[in-house]
Design a protein around this motif. Structure first.
Motif, PDB file in Angstrom:
ATOM      1  N   ALA A   1      43.809  48.359   2.607  1.00 53.05           N
ATOM      2  CA  ALA A   1      42.272  48.389   2.242  1.00 53.05           C
ATOM      3  C   ALA A   1      41.913  47.377   1.129  1.00 53.05           C
ATOM      4  O   ALA A   1      42.476  47.011   0.319  1.00 53.05           O
ATOM      5  N   ARG A   2      40.755  46.628   1.798  1.00 50.82           N
ATOM      6  CA  ARG A   2      40.465  45.710   0.621  1.00 50.82           C
ATOM      7  C   ARG A   2      38.882  46.464   0.021  1.00 50.82           C
ATOM      8  O   ARG A   2      38.015  46.521   0.666  1.00 50.82           O
ATOM      9  N   TRP A   3      39.146  46.835  -1.134  1.00 53.21           N
ATOM     10  CA  TRP A   3      37.971  47.663  -1.859  1.00 53.21           C
ATOM     11  C   TRP A   3      36.781  46.859  -2.415  1.00 53.21           C
ATOM     12  O   TRP A   3      37.244  45.809  -2.962  1.00 53.21           O
ATOM     13  N   ILE A   4      35.579  47.034  -2.173  1.00 55.13           N
ATOM     14  CA  ILE A   4      34.510  46.144  -2.192  1.00 55.13           C
ATOM     15  C   ILE A   4      33.355  46.568  -2.681  1.00 55.13           C
ATOM     16  O   ILE A   4      32.347  45.927  -3.053  1.00 55.13           O
TER      17      ILE A   4
ATOM     18  N   ARG B   1      33.354  51.800  -1.303  1.00 52.71           N
ATOM     19  CA  ARG B   1      33.402  51.168   0.034  1.00 52.71           C
ATOM     20  C   ARG B   1      34.686  49.946   0.144  1.00 52.71           C
ATOM     21  O   ARG B   1      35.088  49.537  -0.944  1.00 52.71           O
ATOM     22  N   CYS B   2      35.201  50.184   1.342  1.00 54.11           N
ATOM     23  CA  CYS B   2      36.402  49.144   1.646  1.00 54.11           C
ATOM     24  C   CYS B   2      36.153  48.720   2.930  1.00 54.11           C
ATOM     25  O   CYS B   2      35.530  49.065   3.791  1.00 54.11           O
ATOM     26  N   ARG B   3      37.176  47.821   3.180  1.00 54.89           N
ATOM     27  CA  ARG B   3      37.376  47.535   4.679  1.00 54.89           C
ATOM     28  C   ARG B   3      38.934  47.513   4.803  1.00 54.89           C
ATOM     29  O   ARG B   3      39.767  47.294   3.987  1.00 54.89           O
ATOM     30  N   ILE B   4      39.203  48.147   5.808  1.00 49.05           N
ATOM     31  CA  ILE B   4      40.351  48.285   6.607  1.00 49.05           C
ATOM     32  C   ILE B   4      40.744  47.597   7.982  1.00 49.05           C
ATOM     33  O   ILE B   4      39.765  48.035   9.080  1.00 49.05           O
ATOM     34  N   ALA B   5      41.161  46.738   8.211  1.00 53.71           N
ATOM     35  CA  ALA B   5      41.610  45.774   9.307  1.00 53.71           C
ATOM     36  C   ALA B   5      40.182  45.524   9.673  1.00 53.71           C
ATOM     37  O   ALA B   5      39.640  45.517  11.174  1.00 53.71           O
ATOM     38  N   GLY B   6      39.419  44.910   8.856  1.00 58.27           N
ATOM     39  CA  GLY B   6      37.985  44.509   9.022  1.00 58.27           C
ATOM     40  C   GLY B   6      36.972  45.331   9.283  1.00 58.27           C
ATOM     41  O   GLY B   6      35.845  44.865   9.548  1.00 58.27           O
ATOM     42  N   ARG B   7      37.142  46.661   9.273  1.00 61.16           N
ATOM     43  CA  ARG B   7      36.196  47.490   9.421  1.00 61.16           C
ATOM     44  C   ARG B   7      35.753  48.212   8.318  1.00 61.16           C
ATOM     45  O   ARG B   7      36.761  48.572   7.491  1.00 61.16           O
ATOM     46  N   ALA B   8      34.306  48.344   8.072  1.00 63.68           N
ATOM     47  CA  ALA B   8      33.853  48.871   7.033  1.00 63.68           C
ATOM     48  C   ALA B   8      34.139  50.334   7.058  1.00 63.68           C
ATOM     49  O   ALA B   8      33.978  51.054   8.007  1.00 63.68           O
TER      50      ALA B   8
END
Length: 128
Positions: free
Chosen positions: A71-74, A95-102
């Motif tokens: 996860a990329r936490w945004i 909010r995060c992105r996992i494999a490019g999906r929000a």
């Protein structure tokens, strides 16, 4: 002499060192909300030792379960915070992105003081 620019904190604070960085470095979070924000930042930065150390001893998962899930936490929004003695709740949306999906995580976290320090006990998900 040129002054070094502040590094933004993942939780939304203007300066990581003055915000969550001080808790990651060992200072005790004064409120459950401050602890929740620092835990969010720890997830964003991959500081899994901190996450483990701030989890209540009665609900702490095995160390092997605390790992990078990609996860990329945004973003973080704290919706509510309530303390009642040695117990507290913090409602937030992360909010995060996992494999490019929000993705968004809406949680109501419970915290307890253990040995004079706030710890994360557990959470519920109101949208489930």
């Amino acid at each position: 002499m040129k002054r070094k620019a502040a590094t933004p904190c993942p939780c939304g604070g203007a300066d990581y060192a003055a915000c969550c960085g001080r808790f990651h470095a060992g200072q005790t979070a004064p409120t459950a909300e401050a602890l929740m924000r620092s835990r969010y930042s720890a997830y964003a930065l991959g500081l899994f030792d901190y996450i483990e150390a701030t989890w209540h001893s009665s609900t702490r998962p095995p160390r092997a379960n605390l790992r990078d899930d990609g996860a990329r936490w945004i973003g973080l929004e704290v919706k509510a915070h309530r303390e009642d003695g040695d117990a507290a709740t913090v409602e937030f949306v992360a909010r995060c992105r996992i494999a490019g999906r929000a993705q968004r995580l809406h949680e109501i976290s419970r915290f307890l003081r253990e040995d004079g320090k706030w710890t994360y006990l557990d959470g519920s998900f109101p949208e489930e």
